[in-house]
Design an enzyme around this catalytic site. Structure first.
Site, PDB file in Angstrom:
ATOM      1  N   HIS A 136       5.935 -26.681   2.675  1.00  0.00           N
ATOM      2  CA  HIS A 136       5.099 -27.700   2.048  1.00  0.00           C
ATOM      3  C   HIS A 136       4.081 -27.081   1.098  1.00  0.00           C
ATOM      4  O   HIS A 136       3.082 -27.725   0.742  1.00  0.00           O
ATOM      5  CB  HIS A 136       4.394 -28.528   3.128  1.00  0.00           C
ATOM      6  CG  HIS A 136       5.350 -29.262   4.017  1.00  0.00           C
ATOM      7  ND1 HIS A 136       5.905 -30.485   3.674  1.00  0.00           N
ATOM      8  CD2 HIS A 136       5.892 -28.934   5.210  1.00  0.00           C
ATOM      9  CE1 HIS A 136       6.722 -30.882   4.632  1.00  0.00           C
ATOM     10  NE2 HIS A 136       6.743 -29.954   5.578  1.00  0.00           N
ATOM     11  N   GLU A 167       0.835  -1.204   0.000  1.00  0.00           N
ATOM     12  CA  GLU A 167       0.000   0.000   0.000  1.00  0.00           C
ATOM     13  C   GLU A 167       0.866   1.250   0.000  1.00  0.00           C
ATOM     14  O   GLU A 167       0.494   2.271  -0.571  1.00  0.00           O
ATOM     15  CB  GLU A 167      -0.944   0.003   1.206  1.00  0.00           C
ATOM     16  CG  GLU A 167      -2.004   1.102   1.147  1.00  0.00           C
ATOM     17  CD  GLU A 167      -3.105   0.920   2.168  1.00  0.00           C
ATOM     18  OE1 GLU A 167      -4.085   0.209   1.876  1.00  0.00           O
ATOM     19  OE2 GLU A 167      -2.971   1.485   3.285  1.00  0.00           O
ATOM     20  N   LYS A 221     -13.015   2.551  -2.759  1.00  0.00           N
ATOM     21  CA  LYS A 221     -14.108   2.830  -1.825  1.00  0.00           C
ATOM     22  C   LYS A 221     -15.225   3.617  -2.502  1.00  0.00           C
ATOM     23  O   LYS A 221     -16.411   3.337  -2.300  1.00  0.00           O
ATOM     24  CB  LYS A 221     -13.573   3.613  -0.620  1.00  0.00           C
ATOM     25  CG  LYS A 221     -12.626   2.842   0.281  1.00  0.00           C
ATOM     26  CD  LYS A 221     -12.124   3.742   1.412  1.00  0.00           C
ATOM     27  CE  LYS A 221     -11.148   3.024   2.323  1.00  0.00           C
ATOM     28  NZ  LYS A 221     -10.636   3.924   3.393  1.00  0.00           N
TER      29      LYS A 221
END
Length: 542
Positions: A383, A352, A508
């Protein structure tokens, strides 16, 4: 002049042509002292950068680049409260939130240190009431559970700290709710009592739609179980925001409002009153120790010359890998399950901040900035995606992180359990060392290199190892501050602003517009794909 045309950049670009031809195993063979030489410590953290594909001459060129980009002057601007976040005309004073002594910084005519201490004192009063069982719900029962309602920086930082420091003797259970889809909200509320639950509504602007939706659901839940709206808001909500007017309009009682300032970026806000749930879970003393750890790293960053400066050295490895070796990814690999949220936290902090494509003057840039950051607890990652790190076609840089000591193990009830846990800690450290060694050496780490091409390890993957003396509030604060400052240095070199996030703000805005279209079925102003999807969501036939 474009950054890529500057003398320091050109020197590094030419130098990289030589370094790209060299393998880390050969670099170590020619310079066996680098393992000790390229290891530095600060604030209880030791970093070994010797496994980076960096020669002594490379460091000199990188230091010259830092000087060319006026890094020292930019650090002074950061710490002195100048409006270094120029697109919003604000300072970026998260370092002032953890100052141990008044440095005299004034913003808008007010002492920053005094403002911070005032809010910490207010927070302490609320925290002590809650932890002492003196905060009562609408039926008179003491609060037992606290739910933090926030998203992004209002969630990730406090959640990381509480998860990492794992308070086993806390009188209060703390939960974190950031999802907006309702499923997590419903499941969490079903496990709680409305008589003994307190909500912390944490939002910088107090207008974030995700958090507002969760807070409204929490309020309705309390009222459905017999609380009046007035008592629900007075006895079951704390507000934390820069926006006093919005907190008051929502109905948060003035005595239960905690404040911070617009010069605190959301992803840097855990040091502010946004960290109230850290203090509720761990106590104010532990929260202040967290601040002290960060402050100690601040002092190191602010006062230490470039060559011995831990955040700067780490940042320069990113610049070298990203811009000169063509490495596009960075994996965060903690070898301690208590740090399982660290990769997510650093993903936000780094991406960000530095996910930008224009320089500070607004010009499009021709060079790469932020790498793609991801990660997982090391034993799990081994893994999962380590296959790509060892034998894939993409180069990636790795940060390996672990505590040296585990004093918590010694608190185990019996000797047999302690022995088993000591062995597990040694096993985790052995895996960290082995994986970073194999990433560096490849087949050369084996006594007999394989002849089967399917079992070939190329190696030559760069990594840094970060060792904490132990995982406690001080070291966690120092570790987070280390990555904050590293991210800032990278931004200075790239000539970008790491403190705004306009891309997030755009998302937003469009989400609110799209919500209206979804509710009303009127999507003509949206793109064709969104129109088709809204039609499907509303059960319409295409």
């Amino acid at each position: 002049m474009s950054l890529t045309k500057t003398p320091a950049w050109q020197n590094l670009a030419e130098h990289a042509n030589d370094v790209r031809q060299q393998h880390l195993k050969d670099i170590f063979a020619q310079d066996p002292q680098r393992g000790h030489r390229d290891q530095i410590s600060a604030a209880g953290i030791t970093a070994n950068v010797s496994r980076q594909r960096i020669l002594p001459q490379t460091w000199q060129y990188l230091y010259e680049l830092a000087e060319q980009q006026q890094l020292s002057a930019c650090i002074e601007k950061l710490f002195s409260g100048q409006p270094i976040n120029h697109t919003e005309n604000r300072a970026a004073l998260h370092t002032a939130l953890r100052e141990q002594h008044d440095s005299g910084i004034v913003v808008d005519g007010y002492s920053v240190f005094e403002q911070v201490q005032t809010q910490l004192s207010r927070m302490s009063v609320l925290v002590d009431r809650i932890r002492a069982g003196q905060w009562r719900g609408f039926t008179g029962l003491a609060i037992t559970d606290v739910v933090n309602m926030g998203v992004g920086g209002s969630d990730l930082g406090p959640h990381l700290a509480v998860s990492a420091l794992q308070p086993t003797d806390s009188p209060i259970r703390v939960h974190y709710l950031s999802s907006m889809d309702g499923a997590r909200t419903a499941n969490l509320l079903a496990s709680l009592s409305p008589h003994t639950t307190l909500f912390v509504f944490a939002s910088k602007t107090f207008t974030t739609i995700d958090t507002l939706a969760n807070a409204q659901t929490g309020l309705e839940w309390l009222m459905a179980h017999g609380a009046s709206r007035e008592l629900a808001l007075k006895q079951h909500f704390i507000g934390v925001s820069t926006n006093v007017q919005k907190m008051t309009a929502f109905g948060i009682h003035p005595a239960h409002q905690l404040y911070f300032w617009d010069w605190v970026g959301g992803r840097y806000s855990l040091w502010s009153t946004i960290g109230v749930t850290i203090a509720i879970a761990l106590g104010m003393d532990a929260f202040r120790t967290l601040l002290k750890g960060a402050s100690d790293m601040d002092a190191h960053f602010h006062q230490t010359p470039i060559a011995e400066n831990l955040p700067i050295r780490l940042a320069l490895t990113t610049i070298w890998n990203r811009n000169f070796l063509g490495i596009h990814g960075k994996a965060i690999l903690p070898y301690d399950a208590r740090l399982n949220l660290l990769p997510a936290y650093l993903t936000q902090l780094i991406m960000e901040s530095n996910g930008k494509s224009v320089d500070r003057a607004g010009n499009s840039i021709s060079y790469r900035t932020c790498p793609i950051v991801w990660g997982e607890v090391g034993p799990n990652a081994q893994h999962a995606f380590y296959q790509l790190l060892h034998q894939g076609t993409e180069a990636a840089a790795c940060d390996f992180i672990a505590p040296i000591h585990r004093p918590d193990i010694e608190q185990s009830a019996d000797e047999a359990t302690r022995d088993a846990l000591r062995y597990q800690h040694q096993l985790a450290l052995a895996n960290l060392l082995a994986q970073s060694s194999v990433l560096m050496l490849g087949d050369a780490a084996l006594d007999a290199p394989p002849t089967d091409p399917h079992k070939h390890y190329a190696g030559n993957q760069p990594s840094t190892t970060l060792l904490l003396e132990q995982l406690d509030a001080h070291s966690l604060g120092a570790l987070i501050a280390l990555y904050e400052h590293q991210t800032f240095v990278e931004a200075v070199i790239w000539n970008i602003n790491p403190f705004d996030q306009w891309g997030v703000e755009l998302g937003k805005q469009i989400a609110i517009k799209t919500l209206t279209a979804l509710q009303e079925g009127q999507a003509e102003s949206l793109d064709a794909a969104t129109q088709a999807l809204i039609a499907t969501l509303n059960g319409q036939t295409l």
